[in-house]
Write a protein that holds these residues in place. Structure first.
Motif, PDB file in Angstrom:
ATOM      1  N   CYS A   1     -21.138   7.213-142.488  1.00 42.81           N
ATOM      2  CA  CYS A   1     -22.280   6.738-141.711  1.00 42.81           C
ATOM      3  C   CYS A   1     -23.563   7.399-142.193  1.00 42.81           C
ATOM      4  O   CYS A   1     -23.603   8.609-142.445  1.00 42.81           O
ATOM      5  CB  CYS A   1     -22.042   7.049-140.234  1.00 42.81           C
TER       6      CYS A   1
ATOM      7  N   HIS B   1     -26.097   7.880-140.513  1.00 39.59           N
ATOM      8  CA  HIS B   1     -26.782   8.636-139.461  1.00 39.59           C
ATOM      9  C   HIS B   1     -26.509  10.138-139.608  1.00 39.59           C
ATOM     10  O   HIS B   1     -27.380  10.881-140.035  1.00 39.59           O
ATOM     11  CB  HIS B   1     -26.348   8.123-138.075  1.00 39.59           C
ATOM     12  N   LYS B   2     -25.293  10.542-139.308  1.00 43.52           N
ATOM     13  CA  LYS B   2     -24.973  11.971-139.410  1.00 43.52           C
ATOM     14  C   LYS B   2     -23.753  12.242-140.271  1.00 43.52           C
ATOM     15  O   LYS B   2     -23.231  13.349-140.283  1.00 43.52           O
ATOM     16  CB  LYS B   2     -24.739  12.570-138.016  1.00 43.52           C
ATOM     17  N   GLY B   3     -23.239  11.210-140.902  1.00 47.01           N
ATOM     18  CA  GLY B   3     -22.173  11.453-141.857  1.00 47.01           C
ATOM     19  C   GLY B   3     -20.757  11.311-141.340  1.00 47.01           C
ATOM     20  O   GLY B   3     -19.809  11.682-142.033  1.00 47.01           O
ATOM     21  N   CYS B   4     -20.565  10.797-140.151  1.00 49.04           N
ATOM     22  CA  CYS B   4     -19.204  10.515-139.698  1.00 49.04           C
ATOM     23  C   CYS B   4     -18.618   9.399-140.556  1.00 49.04           C
ATOM     24  O   CYS B   4     -19.349   8.574-141.107  1.00 49.04           O
ATOM     25  CB  CYS B   4     -19.208  10.046-138.244  1.00 49.04           C
TER      26      CYS B   4
ATOM     27  N   CYS C   1     -19.616   2.910-136.209  1.00 49.80           N
ATOM     28  CA  CYS C   1     -19.409   4.349-136.289  1.00 49.80           C
ATOM     29  C   CYS C   1     -19.160   4.885-134.880  1.00 49.80           C
ATOM     30  O   CYS C   1     -19.950   4.636-133.966  1.00 49.80           O
ATOM     31  CB  CYS C   1     -20.633   5.031-136.904  1.00 49.80           C
TER      32      CYS C   1
ATOM     33  N   CYS D   1     -19.261   7.892-133.771  1.00 52.78           N
ATOM     34  CA  CYS D   1     -19.945   9.116-133.344  1.00 52.78           C
ATOM     35  C   CYS D   1     -21.121   8.823-132.408  1.00 52.78           C
ATOM     36  O   CYS D   1     -21.231   9.412-131.336  1.00 52.78           O
ATOM     37  CB  CYS D   1     -20.407   9.905-134.560  1.00 52.78           C
ATOM     38  N   HIS D   2     -21.981   7.922-132.829  1.00 50.14           N
ATOM     39  CA  HIS D   2     -23.145   7.618-131.995  1.00 50.14           C
ATOM     40  C   HIS D   2     -23.366   6.113-131.919  1.00 50.14           C
ATOM     41  O   HIS D   2     -24.453   5.644-131.619  1.00 50.14           O
ATOM     42  CB  HIS D   2     -24.395   8.312-132.543  1.00 50.14           C
ATOM     43  N   ASN D   3     -22.302   5.380-132.261  1.00 49.40           N
ATOM     44  CA  ASN D   3     -22.294   3.935-132.090  1.00 49.40           C
ATOM     45  C   ASN D   3     -23.293   3.189-132.980  1.00 49.40           C
ATOM     46  O   ASN D   3     -23.871   2.178-132.571  1.00 49.40           O
ATOM     47  CB  ASN D   3     -22.543   3.584-130.612  1.00 49.40           C
ATOM     48  N   SER D   4     -23.481   3.670-134.173  1.00 49.62           N
ATOM     49  CA  SER D   4     -24.256   2.864-135.123  1.00 49.62           C
ATOM     50  C   SER D   4     -23.404   1.688-135.567  1.00 49.62           C
ATOM     51  O   SER D   4     -22.181   1.780-135.667  1.00 49.62           O
ATOM     52  CB  SER D   4     -24.652   3.696-136.343  1.00 49.62           C
TER      53      SER D   4
ATOM     54  N   PRO E   1     -28.325   4.515-133.949  1.00 51.60           N
ATOM     55  CA  PRO E   1     -29.375   5.395-134.479  1.00 51.60           C
ATOM     56  C   PRO E   1     -29.482   5.438-136.002  1.00 51.60           C
ATOM     57  O   PRO E   1     -30.456   5.974-136.528  1.00 51.60           O
ATOM     58  CB  PRO E   1     -28.963   6.774-133.944  1.00 51.60           C
TER      59      PRO E   1
HETATM   60  S1  FES Z   1     -22.916   9.644-137.392  1.00 53.03           S
HETATM   61 FE1  FES Z   1     -22.564   7.521-137.205  1.00 53.03          FE
HETATM   62  S2  FES Z   1     -23.744   6.979-135.532  1.00 53.03           S
HETATM   63 FE2  FES Z   1     -24.161   9.066-135.713  1.00 53.03          FE
END
Ligand code: FES
Length: 148
Positions: A93, A95-98, A110, A112-115, A128
């Protein structure tokens, strides 16, 4: 005024040793030792083959139309936006790498934060994340999807 003659006036006395041959053993060295010096170079370069390309990722039958499969080990998501069209994206991802968690209904999600990302082009459709998932180059050979 006398201009200086300069430093170049030295005549280099190159030793003109035109006399006797210094190579005394002109008829010597065919004594056989030099013949064994052919160093074998077999096998060079075999271990340096790149591992990135050519890896089979999935079978085409395993990728649902409008969905995809997430290969967590390779961090690649393989998708089939429309029937017969296969694509692959980085599963990391932006966003933060998940690693993304699911593919459904044309969307990569994703957890983690629903991207959300569009399976057709990796573009962000929600959440996000700001950047699209980078596309990975693949090719389809038979029923195998291969990293190009
Ligand atoms: S790491 Fe994927 S939405 Fe935040």
């Amino acid at each position: 005024m006398i201009a200086g003659v300069g430093a170049g006036g030295l005549t280099l006395a190159l030793a003109a040793c035109g006399g006797t041959d210094t190579a005394t053993g002109t008829d010597a060295p065919t004594s056989g030792d030099a013949t064994g010096s052919a160093a074998p170079k077999a096998g060079a370069g075999e271990s340096s083959a790149p591992q990135a390309g050519g890896a089979a990722l999935a079978k085409t039958a395993d990728i649902p139309v409008g969905g995809g499969t997430i290969l967590k080990d390779q961090k690649i998501v393989v998708v089939q936006p429309t029937e017969g069209e296969f694509k692959a994206f980085s599963a990391v991802c932006t966003h933060k790498g998940c690693v993304v968690g699911s593919v459904d209904g044309g969307t990569i999600v994703c957890p983690c934060h629903n991207s959300k990302f569009n399976i057709a082009d990796g573009a962000v459709t929600g959440g996000p994340a700001q950047g699209p998932l980078p596309e990975q180059v693949i090719k389809v050979e038979g029923d195998q999807i291969i990293l190009a």
